[in-house]
Scaffold this motif. Structure first.
Motif, PDB file in Angstrom:
ATOM      1  N   THR A 171      50.053  83.723  75.507  1.00 35.11           N
ATOM      2  CA  THR A 171      51.013  82.340  75.946  1.00 35.11           C
ATOM      3  C   THR A 171      52.005  82.838  75.170  1.00 35.11           C
ATOM      4  O   THR A 171      53.289  82.406  75.963  1.00 35.11           O
ATOM      5  CB  THR A 171      50.417  81.060  75.139  1.00 35.11           C
ATOM      6  N   ASP A 172      52.297  83.432  73.935  1.00 35.99           N
ATOM      7  CA  ASP A 172      53.541  83.696  73.279  1.00 35.99           C
ATOM      8  C   ASP A 172      54.321  84.663  74.263  1.00 35.99           C
ATOM      9  O   ASP A 172      55.654  84.610  73.916  1.00 35.99           O
ATOM     10  CB  ASP A 172      53.357  84.339  71.893  1.00 35.99           C
ATOM     11  N   GLY A 216      58.901  82.108  80.872  1.00 45.88           N
ATOM     12  CA  GLY A 216      59.008  81.171  81.773  1.00 45.88           C
ATOM     13  C   GLY A 216      58.256  81.181  83.115  1.00 45.88           C
ATOM     14  O   GLY A 216      57.692  82.356  83.318  1.00 45.88           O
ATOM     15  N   LYS A 217      58.343  79.959  83.673  1.00 43.78           N
ATOM     16  CA  LYS A 217      57.704  79.963  85.152  1.00 43.78           C
ATOM     17  C   LYS A 217      58.644  80.107  86.153  1.00 43.78           C
ATOM     18  O   LYS A 217      59.764  79.248  86.217  1.00 43.78           O
ATOM     19  CB  LYS A 217      56.894  78.783  85.272  1.00 43.78           C
ATOM     20  N   CYS A 218      58.458  81.142  87.134  1.00 41.02           N
ATOM     21  CA  CYS A 218      59.402  81.540  88.043  1.00 41.02           C
ATOM     22  C   CYS A 218      59.524  80.536  89.215  1.00 41.02           C
ATOM     23  O   CYS A 218      58.520  79.756  89.806  1.00 41.02           O
ATOM     24  CB  CYS A 218      59.284  82.804  88.802  1.00 41.02           C
ATOM     25  N   THR A 219      60.606  79.906  89.486  1.00 39.78           N
ATOM     26  CA  THR A 219      60.782  78.675  90.326  1.00 39.78           C
ATOM     27  C   THR A 219      61.505  79.157  91.371  1.00 39.78           C
ATOM     28  O   THR A 219      61.479  78.170  92.321  1.00 39.78           O
ATOM     29  CB  THR A 219      61.514  77.457  89.546  1.00 39.78           C
ATOM     30  N   TYR A 220      62.598  79.939  91.371  1.00 41.90           N
ATOM     31  CA  TYR A 220      63.557  80.208  92.520  1.00 41.90           C
ATOM     32  C   TYR A 220      64.025  81.484  92.515  1.00 41.90           C
ATOM     33  O   TYR A 220      64.355  82.211  91.513  1.00 41.90           O
ATOM     34  CB  TYR A 220      64.489  79.200  92.450  1.00 41.90           C
ATOM     35  N   GLU A 221      64.399  82.081  93.790  1.00 41.92           N
ATOM     36  CA  GLU A 221      65.056  83.263  93.762  1.00 41.92           C
ATOM     37  C   GLU A 221      66.176  83.318  94.704  1.00 41.92           C
ATOM     38  O   GLU A 221      66.012  82.270  95.514  1.00 41.92           O
ATOM     39  CB  GLU A 221      64.079  84.719  94.195  1.00 41.92           C
ATOM     40  N   PRO A 225      50.509  74.163  82.319  1.00 45.32           N
ATOM     41  CA  PRO A 225      49.271  75.144  82.889  1.00 45.32           C
ATOM     42  C   PRO A 225      49.784  76.241  83.616  1.00 45.32           C
ATOM     43  O   PRO A 225      50.832  76.040  84.426  1.00 45.32           O
ATOM     44  CB  PRO A 225      48.493  74.194  83.524  1.00 45.32           C
ATOM     45  N   ILE A 226      49.411  77.294  83.158  1.00 50.98           N
ATOM     46  CA  ILE A 226      49.599  78.631  83.975  1.00 50.98           C
ATOM     47  C   ILE A 226      48.327  78.827  84.915  1.00 50.98           C
ATOM     48  O   ILE A 226      47.252  79.177  84.256  1.00 50.98           O
ATOM     49  CB  ILE A 226      49.831  79.816  83.208  1.00 50.98           C
ATOM     50  N   SER A 227      48.456  78.968  86.080  1.00 48.56           N
ATOM     51  CA  SER A 227      47.456  79.273  87.135  1.00 48.56           C
ATOM     52  C   SER A 227      47.473  80.452  87.589  1.00 48.56           C
ATOM     53  O   SER A 227      48.309  81.375  87.690  1.00 48.56           O
ATOM     54  CB  SER A 227      47.457  77.948  88.307  1.00 48.56           C
ATOM     55  N   ILE A 228      46.532  80.888  88.310  1.00 48.94           N
ATOM     56  CA  ILE A 228      46.194  82.192  88.913  1.00 48.94           C
ATOM     57  C   ILE A 228      47.232  82.362  90.030  1.00 48.94           C
ATOM     58  O   ILE A 228      47.483  81.342  90.811  1.00 48.94           O
ATOM     59  CB  ILE A 228      44.792  82.354  89.624  1.00 48.94           C
ATOM     60  N   ASN A 229      47.921  83.468  90.326  1.00 46.07           N
ATOM     61  CA  ASN A 229      48.927  83.443  91.315  1.00 46.07           C
ATOM     62  C   ASN A 229      50.380  83.218  90.952  1.00 46.07           C
ATOM     63  O   ASN A 229      51.234  83.527  91.515  1.00 46.07           O
ATOM     64  CB  ASN A 229      48.475  83.082  92.685  1.00 46.07           C
ATOM     65  N   ASN A 230      50.590  82.262  89.884  1.00 37.40           N
ATOM     66  CA  ASN A 230      51.722  82.021  89.317  1.00 37.40           C
ATOM     67  C   ASN A 230      52.514  83.241  89.188  1.00 37.40           C
ATOM     68  O   ASN A 230      52.296  84.088  88.246  1.00 37.40           O
ATOM     69  CB  ASN A 230      51.592  80.999  88.034  1.00 37.40           C
ATOM     70  N   PRO A 231      53.841  83.032  89.630  1.00 45.02           N
ATOM     71  CA  PRO A 231      54.769  84.276  89.214  1.00 45.02           C
ATOM     72  C   PRO A 231      55.520  83.822  87.784  1.00 45.02           C
ATOM     73  O   PRO A 231      55.803  82.795  87.750  1.00 45.02           O
ATOM     74  CB  PRO A 231      55.682  84.359  90.297  1.00 45.02           C
ATOM     75  N   MET A 247      43.819  84.658  77.582  1.00 44.73           N
ATOM     76  CA  MET A 247      44.421  85.912  77.541  1.00 44.73           C
ATOM     77  C   MET A 247      44.828  85.860  79.133  1.00 44.73           C
ATOM     78  O   MET A 247      44.101  85.589  80.108  1.00 44.73           O
ATOM     79  CB  MET A 247      43.348  86.943  77.600  1.00 44.73           C
ATOM     80  N   TYR A 248      46.101  86.383  79.483  1.00 42.99           N
ATOM     81  CA  TYR A 248      46.655  86.319  80.896  1.00 42.99           C
ATOM     82  C   TYR A 248      46.848  87.611  81.212  1.00 42.99           C
ATOM     83  O   TYR A 248      47.262  88.561  80.570  1.00 42.99           O
ATOM     84  CB  TYR A 248      47.959  85.470  80.966  1.00 42.99           C
ATOM     85  N   TYR A 249      46.242  88.200  82.604  1.00 35.37           N
ATOM     86  CA  TYR A 249      46.268  89.532  83.066  1.00 35.37           C
ATOM     87  C   TYR A 249      47.358  89.317  83.999  1.00 35.37           C
ATOM     88  O   TYR A 249      47.212  88.886  85.251  1.00 35.37           O
ATOM     89  CB  TYR A 249      44.873  89.773  83.583  1.00 35.37           C
ATOM     90  N   PRO A 250      48.655  89.961  83.909  1.00 34.44           N
ATOM     91  CA  PRO A 250      49.719  90.020  84.695  1.00 34.44           C
ATOM     92  C   PRO A 250      49.406  91.311  85.599  1.00 34.44           C
ATOM     93  O   PRO A 250      48.663  92.094  85.414  1.00 34.44           O
ATOM     94  CB  PRO A 250      50.925  90.431  83.900  1.00 34.44           C
ATOM     95  N   ILE A 251      50.123  91.261  86.916  1.00 36.56           N
ATOM     96  CA  ILE A 251      49.650  92.098  87.914  1.00 36.56           C
ATOM     97  C   ILE A 251      51.173  92.172  89.033  1.00 36.56           C
ATOM     98  O   ILE A 251      51.581  91.166  88.837  1.00 36.56           O
ATOM     99  CB  ILE A 251      48.426  91.921  88.722  1.00 36.56           C
ATOM    100  N   THR A 252      51.370  93.362  89.520  1.00 38.12           N
ATOM    101  CA  THR A 252      52.492  93.482  90.389  1.00 38.12           C
ATOM    102  C   THR A 252      51.821  92.986  91.828  1.00 38.12           C
ATOM    103  O   THR A 252      50.436  92.765  91.833  1.00 38.12           O
ATOM    104  CB  THR A 252      52.866  94.820  90.260  1.00 38.12           C
TER     105      THR A 252
END
Length: 232
Positions: free
Chosen positions: A155-156, A160-165, A93-99, A136-141
């Motif tokens: 989804t395609d 990836g889901k960002c986990t660490y910087e 699952p991709i949630s809102i605010n997920n980087p 549909m996912y709306y990306p934002i900066t």
């Protein structure tokens, strides 16, 4: 005892040099093939710009780290860091605010993408297309007032889901892939290994010569003794 200690030190140096060469070579090959390479199921994205940075985090990176440790979901990622993104399998699952690490559309003109259109974004809105039923996912900066809302992706397009910087990984990759880094991480260890190899060959030849001389001296001594015995 001293010779044994020196031999152990040489073995340790050889192993270290081989490891340095291997790590540097893998890093250089990965980043020469792609600006955002994938290894062991994770993408490595080099964040060069600040469009994903929450105001104030550059001045106080410790606060940003503390916020992430506490489970912050702001999606803020600082400039000059290497972002690790776990490969997206299409079902998590991709949630809102997920980087997320995603491939932006051609119509998207916001900055911060690599040559393949890959960038890190925060998911601001999730909606289902009324005509196709596709999610549909709306990306934002992190600067929506400056760049606004970006075109939706599917989804395609999510890699990836960002986990660490990591500041340290960014510094390592930047250095290793630079000309200076290639000289220090690849050329210098190779030179050291060649020198150690030459020294080992020279010592082996010297040892063989000493053994040959010892054999000749023993042979001469035995021959002389045998000759004296025969004369007697």
């Amino acid at each position: 005892m001293k010779k044994k200690a020196m031999s152990v030190i040489r073995i340790v140096i050889v192993i270290l040099m081989i490891l340095v060469i291997a790590v540097a070579l893998v890093t250089d090959i990965l980043f020469s093939r792609s600006e955002t390479p994938k290894i062991f199921g994770h993408y490595i994205y080099m964040m060069e710009t600040d469009e994903m940075e929450l105001a104030g985090e550059t001045a106080d990176p410790a606060s940003a780290t503390a916020a992430k440790a506490a489970g912050s979901t702001t999606g803020s990622i600082r400039k000059k860091t290497a972002v690790l993104a776990k490969e997206y399998n299409g079902t998590d699952p991709i949630s809102i605010n997920n980087p997320v690490l995603c491939k932006l559309t051609v119509e998207d003109t916001t900055p911060g993408r690599d040559s393949e259109g890959i960038a890190v974004r925060r998911i601001a809105k999730i909606e289902q297309d009324p005509d196709t039923g596709i999610q549909m996912y709306y990306p934002i900066t992190m600067k929506p007032d400056l760049y606004g809302e970006e075109p939706a992706i599917t989804t395609d397009s999510i890699l990836g889901k960002c986990t660490y910087e990591s500041d340290e990984l960014y510094a390592f990759v930047t250095f290793t892939t630079s000309f200076k880094g290639i000289l220090i991480m690849l050329a210098l260890p190779c030179v050291i290994l060649v020198v150690l190899l030459i020294v080992a060959i020279v010592r082996a030849n010297a040892k063989d010569k000493d053994e040959d001389m010892a054999f000749e001296e023993t042979y001469d001594a035995v021959s002389y003794t045998h000759l004296r015995a025969h004369e007697t």
